[in-house]
Each structure stands twice: as structure tokens, then as C-alpha cells.
Design a protein around this motif. Structure first.
Motif, mmCIF file in Angstrom:
data_model
loop_
_atom_site.group_PDB
_atom_site.id
_atom_site.type_symbol
_atom_site.label_atom_id
_atom_site.label_comp_id
_atom_site.label_asym_id
_atom_site.label_seq_id
_atom_site.Cartn_x
_atom_site.Cartn_y
_atom_site.Cartn_z
ATOM 1 N N GLY A 59 0.933 -1.076 -0.189
ATOM 2 C CA GLY A 59 0.007 -0.049 0.059
ATOM 3 C C GLY A 59 0.975 1.349 0.112
ATOM 4 N N LEU A 60 1.878 1.140 0.746
ATOM 5 C CA LEU A 60 2.845 2.227 0.855
ATOM 6 C C LEU A 60 3.306 2.644 -0.601
ATOM 7 N N PHE A 61 3.873 1.688 -1.476
ATOM 8 C CA PHE A 61 4.337 1.923 -2.774
ATOM 9 C C PHE A 61 3.128 2.260 -3.811
ATOM 10 N N GLN A 62 1.860 1.723 -3.466
ATOM 11 C CA GLN A 62 0.706 2.282 -4.343
ATOM 12 C C GLN A 62 0.444 3.482 -4.165
ATOM 13 N N ALA A 63 0.469 4.066 -2.814
ATOM 14 C CA ALA A 63 0.259 5.357 -2.689
ATOM 15 C C ALA A 63 0.952 6.553 -3.684
ATOM 16 N N LEU A 64 2.343 6.008 -3.730
ATOM 17 C CA LEU A 64 3.098 6.818 -4.699
ATOM 18 C C LEU A 64 2.847 6.471 -6.017
ATOM 19 N N GLY A 65 1.915 5.900 -6.481
ATOM 20 C CA GLY A 65 1.464 5.803 -7.911
ATOM 21 C C GLY A 65 2.116 4.581 -8.539
ATOM 22 N N LYS A 66 2.798 3.537 -7.906
ATOM 23 C CA LYS A 66 3.487 2.659 -8.387
ATOM 24 C C LYS A 66 2.646 1.279 -8.222
ATOM 25 N N GLN A 67 2.825 0.490 -9.346
ATOM 26 C CA GLN A 67 2.586 -0.816 -9.513
ATOM 27 C C GLN A 67 3.432 -1.483 -8.675
ATOM 28 N N VAL A 68 3.276 -2.482 -7.901
ATOM 29 C CA VAL A 68 3.979 -3.489 -7.008
ATOM 30 C C VAL A 68 3.943 -4.927 -7.370
ATOM 31 N N SER A 69 5.151 -5.405 -7.447
ATOM 32 C CA SER A 69 4.990 -7.140 -7.838
ATOM 33 C C SER A 69 5.932 -7.493 -6.501
ATOM 34 N N VAL A 70 5.253 -8.473 -6.193
ATOM 35 C CA VAL A 70 6.022 -9.147 -4.947
ATOM 36 C C VAL A 70 6.539 -10.691 -5.548
ATOM 37 N N ILE A 71 7.549 -10.694 -5.178
ATOM 38 C CA ILE A 71 8.425 -11.994 -5.489
ATOM 39 C C ILE A 71 8.766 -12.906 -4.194
ATOM 40 N N GLY A 72 9.506 -14.008 -4.537
ATOM 41 C CA GLY A 72 10.126 -14.780 -3.417
ATOM 42 C C GLY A 72 11.045 -14.087 -2.832
ATOM 43 N N ASP A 73 11.665 -14.711 -1.740
ATOM 44 C CA ASP A 73 12.818 -14.130 -1.059
ATOM 45 C C ASP A 73 14.258 -14.448 -1.765
ATOM 46 N N VAL A 74 14.739 -13.614 -2.397
ATOM 47 C CA VAL A 74 15.854 -13.787 -3.317
ATOM 48 C C VAL A 74 17.050 -12.919 -2.847
ATOM 49 N N PRO A 75 18.165 -13.199 -2.708
ATOM 50 C CA PRO A 75 19.082 -12.203 -2.384
ATOM 51 C C PRO A 75 19.212 -11.160 -3.629
ATOM 52 N N GLY A 76 19.244 -10.099 -3.173
ATOM 53 C CA GLY A 76 19.957 -8.987 -3.984
ATOM 54 C C GLY A 76 18.786 -8.525 -4.992
ATOM 55 N N MET A 77 17.490 -9.301 -4.833
ATOM 56 C CA MET A 77 16.359 -8.968 -5.657
ATOM 57 C C MET A 77 16.688 -9.145 -7.077
ATOM 58 N N ILE A 78 16.250 -8.124 -7.987
ATOM 59 C CA ILE A 78 16.313 -8.220 -9.412
ATOM 60 C C ILE A 78 17.364 -7.058 -9.886
ATOM 61 N N VAL A 79 16.685 -5.795 -9.782
ATOM 62 C CA VAL A 79 17.572 -4.671 -10.285
ATOM 63 C C VAL A 79 18.970 -4.359 -9.558
ATOM 64 N N ALA A 80 18.824 -4.456 -8.345
ATOM 65 C CA ALA A 80 19.944 -4.310 -7.458
ATOM 66 C C ALA A 80 21.227 -5.115 -7.792
ATOM 67 N N ARG A 81 20.870 -6.621 -7.842
ATOM 68 C CA ARG A 81 21.894 -7.283 -8.209
ATOM 69 C C ARG A 81 22.488 -7.217 -9.555
ATOM 70 N N THR A 82 21.447 -7.006 -10.337
ATOM 71 C CA THR A 82 22.023 -6.751 -11.855
ATOM 72 C C THR A 82 22.909 -5.712 -11.998
ATOM 73 N N VAL A 83 22.442 -4.494 -11.412
ATOM 74 C CA VAL A 83 23.175 -3.321 -11.328
ATOM 75 C C VAL A 83 24.711 -3.339 -10.576
ATOM 76 N N ALA A 84 24.700 -4.132 -9.688
ATOM 77 C CA ALA A 84 25.828 -4.275 -8.724
ATOM 78 C C ALA A 84 26.799 -5.103 -9.631
ATOM 79 N N MET A 85 26.328 -6.026 -10.419
ATOM 80 C CA MET A 85 27.306 -6.956 -11.196
ATOM 81 C C MET A 85 27.928 -6.160 -12.396
ATOM 82 N N LEU A 86 26.972 -5.551 -12.900
ATOM 83 C CA LEU A 86 27.486 -4.812 -14.136
ATOM 84 C C LEU A 86 28.276 -3.724 -13.528
#
Length: 522
Positions: free
Chosen positions: A416-443
Motif C-alpha cells: 500500500g505504501l508504494f501504491q500510494a506513490l502511484g506505483k504498481q507493485v510486484s511481490v516475488i520470492g525471498d531472493v538475495p539482491g532482488m532483481i535490479v540491485a543485483r543486476t546493477v551491482a554485477m554490471l
């Protein structure tokens, strides 16, 4: 061989005063008449050069000349070229029936099959045809420039000139110096590409050069997240597009490129680096290739392209109530922008000093920016991780992850917090580094390592990644923005959970990270 004033006395090698661009009055030859060869010929032609097209298959060169003429006709129809310019260009374009007809070329660019033995034979034959002042260039994307030139009498005049497809449209050209390439040759190639309206970058002869070396994590980390079963391809693509700011997600992009092509490049780089775990190919992608699901060209890849097939939708959370008040404990680092956005949404923000670096929700749950750790390691805490965004104000989607069994109230508040900011929200499983953060760190890690090893300058690395693969920011620019120390710390945490070496940060990244003040990484 013809004598030339640009050859050093007593030597067959070109001299340093040959380092300006190839004069437009001099002929450019292109060997290989596929899509790339035709594109390179068009670029040289419109830069004013006489152009000779050659192909070993009889009749192919003449067909390519006609195809290039058709390209120019379409430019005239679109108003991008006037008819007189087209006619003048076509008068300079000729098909060569034999290699000997390339004798007067000042520059020969090869764009043939990616086989080392075939390219070596071609350039050995070209040495017997062209003058000593001619530059010989390969458009290879995966083979060693040094190896291709290994058997030449004059390897100093050999260089990599790697265009990106489609060559007439994409601005980037990687100018690759092999072990024996004369600096004057590389400069001449660089200046020629620049005169042709391209944006050249210099690099040494390393597997994948700049772009194909550094881009591997964009695909690899998405595939790894998918293989762990915590998110589907459509959701991963949406995260990297709508939160990371990338033009396309890795699954839709590899479907466009061709799964076989993308997997072959990954495997080539991996093998060339002696199977370094940082470049390990994906088993899931291998199975896709083996099944014949190659992407758009076969009608099915990660997604279906059959007539009437709809585009898969990412997982999007249902509407949830936003909290009326949050407490920000410590600094949020690259997510600090969220504080202002939350306040603009009418939610009360209380700031408290400390080292926690998170957003406390009314339920007692703590929202933390992805840092390479999982929430299941701290079952006594109600941790919800949120992913990195290029720009939290512009992001259309935010990704959250939490361990199984976290109270529904806590997850609903985060959604609800992020939806209040006008964002769509996706909830995924508990994975280290998530998606964008781990990708950017490796790049960032691969980019920092390439610069420290002398592959290219930081400026050229960032330029290559922005222009070659349309990244929203160069990886080193991104590293400075989020903090090299933070990127290094995230990879250290991931290395603890995957102790294969894949995520062990390079010395170059660690050096940059520890040069930053510690508080910048909070």
C-alpha cells in the motif's frame, strides 16, 4: 605492393602520420555481403567513399549492391536523403568479382562468417592484394583480433572495427587493438569511424570487447532469478524496464536477438575467460535452445509469438491500504528520494537517526533496500526488501520480496505504501539482491574490473554501454550514483550465499568502494 609516403623509411608498416581518417577520395572495401556488410558499405558510401563489395559466393556482391541501392531509395522516400546524393552514392558503389579488384582500397572491412580459420585465410590473401598503407579491419564480435592477425606479415595495420546492427542506425563502433596493432592504425580507424558520423570507443582485445563482456549480467542475473523459481520472466522483464529504466527486459530482448545467438555469445565469453564463474551460461537458456524455441524467429522463445498470442502480464499485487505514518530510521542511501515522495503522498514521515537504514511500518515491519541478504535469515524480524530503481519518482513499478510466513499485515502495508506513490507493485520470492540491485551491482563490478585491467577508459565503457545496448546509465556512472561501497557490500553478501566465486567482488570494485566515505553507503 605500391609505395606510399605514409610508410616509415625501411619499413612496410604505416607510420604515425597515417593516423588521420581515411581520405574520402580513397576506396573502402567490404568483404561479406550479409546484413552487416551491407550496412557498413552504406555508412562508408554516404561518407563519400568509393565502395567495393566482395563476396566469395558468385553473384552475392551484385545482389548486395542492388540491396544497398534499395536502402538508399527508401531514405529518399523518407526525405532523409535527396535524389542527387543517392545517385552520386550509387555511382561510387561497385561489386567486385574477385579479391584482386580490392587492390586500391585504403581500408578493407571484413564481415564474414565467425570462424577463425576462414578469417585468417581471407586476410592472408588480402595481404597479397592491397597496398602496405591499407588498414585491414575485422567486424568480429566474438573472435580474438590478435588471433585473426596472428599469421599476417604486417599485423600492425590490423584492427577490430566492430559495428552494431543495424550499422547505419546505431552510433557505436568498438575500435579494438590486438596485441600487435600499431597505435597509429587504431587511431586511423577511430578517426575514420568518427568522420563517418559514428561514436567510436577504444578497447583492447579482450573476450567480448566492451559491450559483450560487460553486458552478460543483464541476462545472467535475470535467468538466475528465474531458475530459482521466485519470479516469472514477464515480472522480471517488467522490473528491469519499469524500475531499472532499461528499454527492454532480458527475456524479451533475448527473444528478439535469438536465444541461440545470445547463448552462443555468453558461452564464447565464458570459454574465453577459462570458464570464469562470473560468466557461467544458463542451463534454462540451454534447454530453450535445445528445444528449438529460439525467440521471435522461431515463433516461440520465453514468450509465444504465434498469431493472436497475448503479451504475458507481470505479477501485480492487488490494491492495499497505505499506512498513515512511517518512520525512517537512518539513511536510505540511493532510495533517499522516497522520503520526499512519501511526504508528497500525504503520509506522515518521522525521521530517527541511526544505522538501520530502513522504513519502519506501523505493524513493526521494516522495509529495507535490497542489500544481498534474505529475510529468512532473520525470522525474528519482519523484513520486507524493496528493489533498487533508477529513479524512484519516474519508476512505474516497485518489486518487493519477503520470506514465507511474514504477517500479511506487514506485506499489505508495504504494498500500500508504494501504491500510494502511484506505483504498481510486484511481490516475488525471498531472493538475495532482488532483481535490479543485483543486476546493477554485477554490471558495476565487471565495468570497474575492465577499466582497472586497461580494457577501456571509464568514459568509453559508459559510452559503449549507453549507445551499444541502450542502458539508461553507464555502469560506472550508476556505480557512483548508488555508491561503489554499497555495490561491493551487496556482492559480498551474495557471495556468502552463493560461494562459487560468481559474486565475489573484483579488487577493482573493492578499491573504489573503500575509497568512498563509509556513510555514503548507508
Amino acid at each position: 605492393m605500391t609505395a606510399n609516403a605514409n610508410v616509415r623509411p625501411g619499413s612496410d608498416e604505416p607510420s604515425a602520420d597515417a593516423a588521420g581518417p581515411v581520405d574520402p577520395s580513397r576506396a573502402v572495401a567490404v568483404v561479406g555481403t550479409g546484413t552487416m556488410g551491407q550496412g557498413i558499405a552504406q555508412v562508408a558510401l554516404l561518407a563519400g567513399h568509393p565502395v567495393r563489395l566482395y563476396d566469395s559466393a558468385p553473384g552475392r556482391a551484385a545482389e548486395a549492391v542492388a540491396a544497398v541501392g534499395g536502402r538508399l531509395d527508401r531514405l529518399v522516400e523518407k526525405g532523409r536523403l535527396d535524389a542527387a546524393e543517392r545517385d552520386a552514392a550509387l555511382a561510387r558503389l561497385h561489386a567486385a568479382d574477385a579479391l584482386a579488384e580490392l587492390a586500391g582500397a585504403a581500408l578493407v572491412v571484413e564481415a564474414i562468417v565467425e570462424r577463425l580459420d576462414v578469417k585468417q585465410r581471407l586476410f592472408a590473401d588480402l595481404e597479397d592484394v592491397v597496398g602496405a598503407d591499407a588498414v585491414l579491419a575485422t567486424n568480429t564480435s566474438s573472435l580474438s583480433v590478435t588471433a585473426i592477425a596472428g599469421g599476417l606479415r604486417l599485423p600492425g595495420r590490423f584492427v577490430g572495427l566492430h559495428f552494431f546492427n543495424p550499422a547505419p542506425l546505431l552510433p557505436l563502433v568498438e575500435v579494438v587493438s590486438g596485441f600487435a596493432t600499431d597505435p597509429a592504425t587504431a587511431t586511423r580507424a577511430y578517426e575514420t569511424a568518427r568522420r563517418w558520423g559514428k561514436t567510436p570507443v577504444r578497447c583492447t582485445d579482450t573476450p567480448g570487447f566492451i559491450v559483450n563482456r560487460i553486458a552478460r549480467p543483464f541476462y545472467a542475473e535475470a535467468l538466475r532469478v528465474h531458475e530459482e523459481g521466485v519470479a516469472d520472466p514477464a515480472t522480471i522483464d517488467a522490473a528491469l524496464r519499469e524500475s531499472g529504466g532499461f528499454r527492454m527486459g532480458p527475456f524479451e530482448l533475448t527473444d528478439l536477438i535469438g536465444q541461440d545467438v545470445n547463448e552462443a555469445v555468453t558461452r564464447s565469453v565464458w570459454d574465453s575467460f577459462h570458464q570464469d564463474p562470473k560468466f557461467t551460461p544458463s542451463l534454462a537458456q540451454r534447454r530453450l535452445v535445445e528445444s528449438g524455441r529460439l525467440g521471435r524467429k522461431s515463433g516461440h522463445g520465453w514468450f509465444s509469438y504465434a498469431e493472436g498470442a497475448g503479451r504475458p502480464e507481470p505479477h501485480t499485487a492487488a490494491p492495499a491500504k497505505a499506512p498513515e505514518r512511517i518512520t525512517v530510521r537512518g539513511g536510505l542511501g540511493p532510495a533517499e528520494q522516497l522520503v520526499g515522495l512519501v511526504e508528497e503522498a500525504g503520509i506522515t514521515v518521522v525521521r530517527e537517526e541511526g544505522e538501520t537504514g530502513g522504513i519502519e511500518l506501523p505493524s513493526g515491519a521494516l522495509l529495507r533496500l535490497a542489500d544481498g541478504r534474505t529475510s529468512f535469515e532473520r525470522p525474528q524480524e519482519k523484513i520486507v526488501h524493496f528493489d533498487l530503481a533508477l529513479d524512484y519518482a519516474a519508476a512505474g513499478r516497485i518489486v518487493l520480496s519477503a520470506r514465507e510466513g511474514i504477517p500479511a499485515e506487514a506485506l499489505d502495508e508495504a504494498v500500500g505504501l508504494f501504491q500510494a506513490l502511484g506505483k504498481q507493485v510486484s511481490v516475488i520470492g525471498d531472493v538475495p539482491g532482488m532483481i535490479v540491485a543485483r543486476t546493477v551491482a554485477m554490471l558495476v563490478d565487471l565495468a570497474a574490473d575492465a577499466v582497472e585491467r586497461g580494457v577501456a577508459t571509464a568514459e568509453d565503457v559508459d559510452t559503449a554501454m549507453r549507445l551499444g545496448v541502450n542502458y539508461p546509465a553507464g555502469p560506472l556512472e550508476w556505480g557512483a550514483r548508488i555508491g561503489f561501497r554499497r555495490a561491493c557490500s551487496l556482492l559480498i553478501q551474495m557471495h556468502k550465499r552463493y560461494p562459487t566465486g560468481r559474486y565475489a567482488p573484483s579488487v577493482a570494485l573493492a578499491r573504489r568502494g573503500y575509497a568512498e566515505p563509509a556513510e555514503e553507503s548507508r
